[in-house]
Write a protein that holds these residues in place. Structure first.
Motif, PDB file in Angstrom:
ATOM      1  N   ALA A   1       0.840  -1.202   0.000  1.00  0.00           N
ATOM      2  CA  ALA A   1       0.000   0.000   0.000  1.00  0.00           C
ATOM      3  C   ALA A   1       0.873   1.250   0.000  1.00  0.00           C
ATOM      4  N   SER A   2       0.230   2.366  -0.321  1.00  0.00           N
ATOM      5  CA  SER A   2       0.944   3.642  -0.254  1.00  0.00           C
ATOM      6  C   SER A   2       0.098   4.645   0.520  1.00  0.00           C
ATOM      7  N   ARG A   3       0.774   5.652   0.992  1.00  0.00           N
ATOM      8  CA  ARG A   3       0.111   6.754   1.692  1.00  0.00           C
ATOM      9  C   ARG A   3       0.318   8.018   0.875  1.00  0.00           C
ATOM     10  N   LEU A   4      -0.625   8.927   0.998  1.00  0.00           N
ATOM     11  CA  LEU A   4      -0.571  10.188   0.266  1.00  0.00           C
ATOM     12  C   LEU A   4       0.050  11.256   1.156  1.00  0.00           C
ATOM     13  N   VAL A   5       1.031  11.957   0.621  1.00  0.00           N
ATOM     14  CA  VAL A   5       1.779  12.965   1.359  1.00  0.00           C
ATOM     15  C   VAL A   5       1.690  14.287   0.598  1.00  0.00           C
ATOM     16  N   VAL A   6       1.393  15.363   1.305  1.00  0.00           N
ATOM     17  CA  VAL A   6       1.330  16.692   0.694  1.00  0.00           C
ATOM     18  C   VAL A   6       2.754  17.179   0.428  1.00  0.00           C
ATOM     19  N   THR A   7       2.986  17.669  -0.786  1.00  0.00           N
ATOM     20  CA  THR A   7       4.299  18.189  -1.175  1.00  0.00           C
ATOM     21  C   THR A   7       4.398  19.673  -0.817  1.00  0.00           C
ATOM     22  N   GLU A   8       5.561  20.247  -1.027  1.00  0.00           N
ATOM     23  CA  GLU A   8       5.730  21.695  -0.807  1.00  0.00           C
ATOM     24  C   GLU A   8       4.762  22.487  -1.685  1.00  0.00           C
ATOM     25  N   ALA A   9       4.625  22.071  -2.933  1.00  0.00           N
ATOM     26  CA  ALA A   9       3.683  22.743  -3.830  1.00  0.00           C
ATOM     27  C   ALA A   9       2.250  22.601  -3.311  1.00  0.00           C
TER      28      ALA A   9
END
Length: 162
Positions: free
Chosen positions: A95-103
């Motif tokens: 599985a993967s998790r969603l991470v907010v980027t700098e943008a």
């Protein structure tokens, strides 16, 4: 009028205001556009990701009470725009998790500024104490409404009968 009848009339008045509120929010969402043309519906998914940290896509869909296929489409757009990245889930390598980027954080800041500027205009003639009271009571209403949604950790069927 007795106290229960007064309460019933007040609840009825509130219930009649909610559809108006929802229509106005919908109209505002349609009217407000981001400066770079990004999909606003996708961008709002950044808020819970920022607040709660990396989440699986399915958990995000449940959290925002949205159809998984819709969230999948929005997440794909966010990844393509570089606002979110997928990161391996340490507890489950499949599985993967969603991470907010700098943008993504920058896009969130722009959305916040837009919302705050609008609310500043709307409440410009209000006493600060009234803004504080509305904020407190509206937050309480939202918390109590969320607590009645089936399938949420906050759901308490006994509250629905109060």
């Amino acid at each position: 009028m007795s106290a229960p009848a007064d309460r019933h009339a007040l609840v009825r008045a509130l219930s009649e205001q909610l559809p108006r509120f929802m229509r106005l929010v919908h109209a505002l969402k349609s009217q407000m556009s981001t400066t770079d043309g990004r999909d606003r519906a996708a961008l709002v998914l950044l808020f819970p990701l920022e607040r709660l940290g990396p989440l699986r896509q399915g958990a995000l869909a449940e959290l925002v009470h949205a159809d998984p296929s819709t969230v999948s489409r929005h997440v794909a757009a966010l990844v393509e725009q570089g606002l979110v990245r997928r990161s391996a889930d340490e507890s489950d390598g499949r599985a993967s998790r969603l991470v907010v980027t700098e943008a993504g954080h920058a896009a969130l800041d722009a959305l916040r500024r837009e919302r705050e500027a609008h609310l500043e205009r709307v409440t410009a003639g209000w006493d600060p104490a009234d803004v504080a009271t509305l904020t407190t009571l509206f937050g309480r209403l939202l918390d109590d409404m969320a607590a009645t949604l089936p399938g949420t950790a906050d759901h308490d069927p006994a509250r629905e009968n109060r």
